[in-house]
Design an enzyme around this catalytic site. Sequence first.
Site, PDB file in Angstrom:
ATOM      1  N   ARG A   1       5.573  -9.012  -9.315  1.00  0.00           N
ATOM      2  CA  ARG A   1       5.337  -7.670  -8.780  1.00  0.00           C
ATOM      3  C   ARG A   1       5.678  -6.593  -9.811  1.00  0.00           C
ATOM      4  NH1 ARG A   1       4.908  -7.058  -3.127  1.00  0.00           N
ATOM      5  NH2 ARG A   1       4.179  -9.008  -2.287  1.00  0.00           N
TER       6      ARG A   1
ATOM      7  N   ARG B   1       5.442  -0.216  -6.777  1.00  0.00           N
ATOM      8  CA  ARG B   1       5.949   1.076  -6.331  1.00  0.00           C
ATOM      9  C   ARG B   1       7.257   1.522  -6.971  1.00  0.00           C
ATOM     10  NH1 ARG B   1       5.422  -0.097  -0.066  1.00  0.00           N
ATOM     11  NH2 ARG B   1       6.250  -2.026  -0.902  1.00  0.00           N
TER      12      ARG B   1
ATOM     13  N   ARG C   1      -1.337   5.727  -6.732  1.00  0.00           N
ATOM     14  CA  ARG C   1      -1.375   5.495  -5.275  1.00  0.00           C
ATOM     15  C   ARG C   1      -1.460   6.783  -4.461  1.00  0.00           C
ATOM     16  NH1 ARG C   1      -1.262   4.070  -1.498  1.00  0.00           N
ATOM     17  NH2 ARG C   1       0.244   2.657  -0.559  1.00  0.00           N
TER      18      ARG C   1
ATOM     19  N   ASP D   1      -4.099  -8.857  -4.448  1.00  0.00           N
ATOM     20  CA  ASP D   1      -3.171  -9.336  -3.426  1.00  0.00           C
ATOM     21  C   ASP D   1      -3.547 -10.754  -3.029  1.00  0.00           C
ATOM     22  OD1 ASP D   1      -0.862  -8.220  -1.670  1.00  0.00           O
ATOM     23  OD2 ASP D   1      -2.064  -9.470  -0.349  1.00  0.00           O
TER      24      ASP D   1
ATOM     25  N   TYR E   1      -0.127 -15.622   7.212  1.00  0.00           N
ATOM     26  CA  TYR E   1      -0.549 -14.254   7.538  1.00  0.00           C
ATOM     27  C   TYR E   1      -1.780 -14.255   8.444  1.00  0.00           C
ATOM     28  CZ  TYR E   1       2.675 -12.357   4.066  1.00  0.00           C
ATOM     29  OH  TYR E   1       3.801 -12.013   3.385  1.00  0.00           O
TER      30      TYR E   1
END
Length: 347
Positions: A30, A34, A43, A79, A154
Amino acid sequence: MSAGQVTPEPPFLAACRRRPVPHTPVWIMRQAGRYLPEYMAVRQKVDFLTLTKTPDLAAEVTLQPIRRFGMDAAILFSDIMTPLEGMGVDLDFDPGPVIRNPVRSAGHVDGLRVGDPEESVPFVMETIRILRRELPASAPLIGFAGAPFTTYCYTVQGSGSKTFIEAKAFLYAEPEAAARLLDKIAETTSRYLSAQADAGAQALMIFDSWAGLLSPRDYRRFALPAVQRIIAELRSHRLPLIYFPNQGSTLMASAREAGADVIGVDWRLPLSEARSVLGPDLAVQGNLDPAALFAPRDELARQVDRVLAEVGGAPGHIFNLGHGIERTTDPAAVAFLVDRVHEQTAR
Ligand code: CP3
């Protein structure tokens, strides 16, 4: 290429193949995200799903951590759920994956397609082609996908969860339908990773983030076969293949049979112990606790050095965190970590 001008193999690819390296290569799960102000600036303009589907922007945020920190590998910005849309799954993000109509019946499983990557996710291959032009040779590009069991979690649960109880309940209540769903996801994933390799990915990583929800017995029944199948199908590309069974301390002996070249190890298991189970023919990737990046610099340095000491200079180590970097991490701590690994291992 003329004699004497052979470009040296980048340290990341050499370590995947357990060859000698000038320094231990390091990248961070990652690493684009962010915690970086330059990511947040992008973003501000687009939502996450649009970002993954816009090759120029996805390539830009992939490059951001390479420019800032000089990591030894880049990872495609995308992703694990991206290829699921091609199966007919209705995907959104808030901030993790959200599926409005989770798969909970045999009929729903049979209505799903096997996704064709060129048709449903051409933007991923375009992002890879842009990145291969823009990345320095010192930072090979890692393509990736979710492992079928993790993606299945998921798809059935419909969102993130601590226990994924609906997903596990479906395994036990409808084992045949669950197996058909795992098969369709595995076939979609195999084609997806193969297309990434054809587009120019230089290594491929399979994230099994939720493998640790399973007992060793259920892991061998529901998760491992699908990973083995994908890895066998990808062998013809002759790229290093990395498999990360997160929270896999009790699964290492089984994960060894996945057929990968490199096993990712989370921070709960010392790399020395992982290596003694995995044996000398597999490289390892990991495994600093992401929380160490919140420690004072001297403590962070000690923890980095401890991870390196567990490997003891043996070939076949790629330094990484034991899982993804936390959103509130100070980028200066990441810079310190990358420099520390390079300095301590320069040969
Ligand atoms: O730098 C990189 O690692 C590249 C990109 C990447 C993302 N997701 C971007 C992302 C990678 C490799 C992933 C993999 C991924 N996605 C995994 C496997 C790795 C792991 O952490 O176990 C999983 C389980 C997912 C599913 C997912 N996507 C979650 C749980 C979330 C929420 C994460 C959070 O931090 O809240 C996402 C969204 C996501 N994927 C973000 C990013 C940068 C945050 C989106 C945003 O900008 O708001």
